[in-house]
Structures are given as C-alpha cells and as structure tokens.
Design a protein around this motif. Sequence first.
Motif, PDB file in Angstrom:
ATOM      1  N   GLU A  90      50.989  35.196 -19.991  1.00  0.00           N
ATOM      2  CA  GLU A  90      49.754  34.535 -19.393  1.00  0.00           C
ATOM      3  C   GLU A  90      49.957  33.363 -18.646  1.00  0.00           C
ATOM      4  O   GLU A  90      50.411  32.478 -19.216  1.00  0.00           O
ATOM      5  N   LEU A  91      49.734  33.377 -17.457  1.00  0.00           N
ATOM      6  CA  LEU A  91      49.998  32.294 -16.432  1.00  0.00           C
ATOM      7  C   LEU A  91      48.735  31.441 -16.391  1.00  0.00           C
ATOM      8  O   LEU A  91      48.996  30.080 -16.472  1.00  0.00           O
ATOM      9  N   PHE A  92      47.572  31.930 -16.337  1.00  0.00           N
ATOM     10  CA  PHE A  92      46.339  30.942 -15.954  1.00  0.00           C
ATOM     11  C   PHE A  92      45.421  31.470 -16.860  1.00  0.00           C
ATOM     12  O   PHE A  92      44.941  32.663 -17.225  1.00  0.00           O
ATOM     13  N   ARG A  93      44.404  30.468 -17.124  1.00  0.00           N
ATOM     14  CA  ARG A  93      43.180  30.944 -18.051  1.00  0.00           C
ATOM     15  C   ARG A  93      42.079  30.163 -17.532  1.00  0.00           C
ATOM     16  O   ARG A  93      42.396  28.872 -17.129  1.00  0.00           O
ATOM     17  N   GLY A  94      41.176  30.696 -17.244  1.00  0.00           N
ATOM     18  CA  GLY A  94      39.817  30.047 -16.847  1.00  0.00           C
ATOM     19  C   GLY A  94      38.420  30.268 -17.726  1.00  0.00           C
ATOM     20  O   GLY A  94      38.506  29.966 -18.744  1.00  0.00           O
ATOM     21  N   THR A  95      37.529  30.563 -17.085  1.00  0.00           N
ATOM     22  CA  THR A  95      36.205  30.597 -17.791  1.00  0.00           C
ATOM     23  C   THR A  95      35.610  32.076 -17.934  1.00  0.00           C
ATOM     24  O   THR A  95      36.377  32.871 -17.698  1.00  0.00           O
ATOM     25  N   LEU A  96      34.388  31.930 -18.315  1.00  0.00           N
ATOM     26  CA  LEU A  96      33.881  33.476 -18.304  1.00  0.00           C
ATOM     27  C   LEU A  96      33.798  33.987 -16.807  1.00  0.00           C
ATOM     28  O   LEU A  96      33.717  35.326 -16.750  1.00  0.00           O
ATOM     29  N   ASN A  97      33.651  33.280 -15.988  1.00  0.00           N
ATOM     30  CA  ASN A  97      33.577  33.851 -14.403  1.00  0.00           C
ATOM     31  C   ASN A  97      34.616  33.597 -13.540  1.00  0.00           C
ATOM     32  O   ASN A  97      34.650  34.362 -12.368  1.00  0.00           O
ATOM     33  N   GLY A  98      35.824  33.082 -14.128  1.00  0.00           N
ATOM     34  CA  GLY A  98      37.014  33.113 -13.051  1.00  0.00           C
ATOM     35  C   GLY A  98      37.916  32.013 -13.573  1.00  0.00           C
ATOM     36  O   GLY A  98      37.749  31.478 -14.612  1.00  0.00           O
ATOM     37  N   THR A  99      39.169  32.306 -12.626  1.00  0.00           N
ATOM     38  CA  THR A  99      39.988  31.354 -12.970  1.00  0.00           C
ATOM     39  C   THR A  99      40.939  30.903 -11.850  1.00  0.00           C
ATOM     40  O   THR A  99      40.922  31.764 -10.840  1.00  0.00           O
ATOM     41  N   ALA A 100      41.300  29.975 -11.671  1.00  0.00           N
ATOM     42  CA  ALA A 100      42.193  29.398 -10.744  1.00  0.00           C
ATOM     43  C   ALA A 100      43.767  29.925 -10.719  1.00  0.00           C
ATOM     44  O   ALA A 100      44.398  29.739 -11.622  1.00  0.00           O
ATOM     45  N   VAL A 101      44.169  30.799  -9.705  1.00  0.00           N
ATOM     46  CA  VAL A 101      45.657  31.228  -9.900  1.00  0.00           C
ATOM     47  C   VAL A 101      46.221  30.684  -8.588  1.00  0.00           C
ATOM     48  O   VAL A 101      45.764  30.499  -7.509  1.00  0.00           O
ATOM     49  N   TYR A 102      47.517  30.155  -8.797  1.00  0.00           N
ATOM     50  CA  TYR A 102      48.337  29.571  -7.896  1.00  0.00           C
ATOM     51  C   TYR A 102      49.550  30.338  -7.469  1.00  0.00           C
ATOM     52  O   TYR A 102      50.337  30.671  -8.482  1.00  0.00           O
ATOM     53  N   PRO A 103      49.529  30.888  -6.306  1.00  0.00           N
ATOM     54  CA  PRO A 103      50.777  31.828  -5.835  1.00  0.00           C
ATOM     55  C   PRO A 103      52.141  31.077  -6.064  1.00  0.00           C
ATOM     56  O   PRO A 103      52.974  31.962  -6.541  1.00  0.00           O
ATOM     57  N   ARG A 104      52.255  29.757  -6.003  1.00  0.00           N
ATOM     58  CA  ARG A 104      53.439  29.260  -5.979  1.00  0.00           C
ATOM     59  C   ARG A 104      53.725  29.291  -7.522  1.00  0.00           C
ATOM     60  O   ARG A 104      55.275  29.529  -7.651  1.00  0.00           O
ATOM     61  N   GLU A 105      53.082  29.206  -8.364  1.00  0.00           N
ATOM     62  CA  GLU A 105      53.417  29.426  -9.798  1.00  0.00           C
ATOM     63  C   GLU A 105      54.146  30.758 -10.271  1.00  0.00           C
ATOM     64  O   GLU A 105      55.008  30.970 -10.806  1.00  0.00           O
ATOM     65  N   VAL A 106      53.381  31.796  -9.687  1.00  0.00           N
ATOM     66  CA  VAL A 106      53.791  33.231  -9.708  1.00  0.00           C
ATOM     67  C   VAL A 106      55.101  33.366  -9.027  1.00  0.00           C
ATOM     68  O   VAL A 106      55.906  34.095  -9.696  1.00  0.00           O
ATOM     69  N   VAL A 107      55.234  32.730  -7.882  1.00  0.00           N
ATOM     70  CA  VAL A 107      56.733  32.872  -7.395  1.00  0.00           C
ATOM     71  C   VAL A 107      57.739  32.184  -8.120  1.00  0.00           C
ATOM     72  O   VAL A 107      58.915  32.695  -8.161  1.00  0.00           O
ATOM     73  N   ARG A 108      57.265  31.017  -8.672  1.00  0.00           N
ATOM     74  CA  ARG A 108      58.405  30.533  -9.465  1.00  0.00           C
ATOM     75  C   ARG A 108      58.861  30.974 -10.717  1.00  0.00           C
ATOM     76  O   ARG A 108      59.806  31.195 -10.935  1.00  0.00           O
TER      77      ARG A 108
END
Length: 224
Positions: free
Chosen positions: A141-159
């Motif tokens: 699980e890389l990112f956690r947001g709210t009821l409506n969405g979450t911020a996802v950072y491609p550089r972290e997925v790549v890392r």
Amino acid sequence: MAIQDWPVAERPREKLLERGATSLSDAELLAIFLRTGVAGKTAVDLARDLLSRYGSLRELFQVPVTELCAITGLGAAKVAQLHASLEMGRRYLAERLKRGVALQSVEDTRAYLQAELRDRTQEVFCCLFLDNRHRVLAFEELFRGTLNGTAVYPREVVRRALSHNAAAVILVHNHPSGVAEPSRADELLTTRLREALALIEVRLLDHLIVGDGEMVSFGERGLI
C-alpha cells in the motif's frame, strides 16, 4: 422444530458436507457458526433474524463487537468465532499473493484484493510487484487519501519497482463510494504510470479498481 429433527438433507452442516459450502444460503452458513439458537428459535432462525436486522453478512461483520455481544444468542465466544472466520478467509486469500508464488488465477487475485480493499473508508493505492515470470515480489500500500481521492506520485511507484527489481506491476486502488467505474483522472494517472514505468523497462500489466462487490480491469477495458 429443532434442526436435529429436520430431514438430514436440509440440515446446514450435513448439507455443506454433502453438497459443498456454496450450496448454503448466507443464513445457513451463519447458523453453522452459531451452532445453537435461543428459546423458540433454531440457529437458522436466529441467523435469519440477524441478517434481516443488519442487511447482509458484510454489514453484520461491520457491527461493533460490543453491540453484537449484547445480542441474545450471540455473546463474546460466538462473536469471536465470527470474526476469526473472516480473518481466516482473508489470510487464506493472501496466501495466493505470497512472495515467490506465481499468479496463476485471476479469480484468486481479485478475491483477495476485494477482501482487502472493498470496505476501506479511505481511498488507498497499492501495487503488486512481479518478476518476469509473474511471481509475486511484494504487495504494498503506497498511498492513502480521503473518501474522494488520493495523491499518487509516479516517482515513488518507480522507486519501489526498482527496489524490488520488478519486471511488471499491477496497480490497484479502491473507490469508497462503491462505484468501480474509472474516472478520467484514473485513466490519465494510468497513462502517466505506464510511461514512467516503461522508462525503467517495467511492464504495467493492469490497473484494477475495487468497488462494492465489483472490480474493473483497465486491461479488460483496453485502457492499458
């Protein structure tokens, strides 16, 4: 009439042993855990009352433990058994995503992801990292947001993909609203992540969105 006085073919436990668990209704499955009813009611009657009161097995499992324990015919021991059965089911499904295990069943993978994510009240974004033989390296699980969405950072997925020396990735996130239909933002994010992963020669196999009892595959939609 007590369950033991029912025809053998209609008793939940015997029915399960003869025909398999899928042949039982939700009330019959629940009755096997309850084992006994209360005065004037069989375990099946009690199970039906509980499902009628809360709406479904899923809703029943989300009721606070203290509330369940106070219901006549339940109590701490039976409530503990119910929650233990749910956790055993999750762990059984999780075995399919253990490190070193090749993904052989799309159904098993989806069942685990639904069990893990469908009841989350926040949107979470996860990655399943695989080697070149589609064996599991990690599920994170890389990112956690709210009821409506979450911020996802491609550089972290790549890392993280580089960290695991992954050859392929499956993206997964949930929609707390229960509607699994991808948004335009989901489609744009998938394109960005596919392009970012391609720069390090990692294939994006799929992006799955988990809703309430349904799952959408970008691969099946031709969006990958």
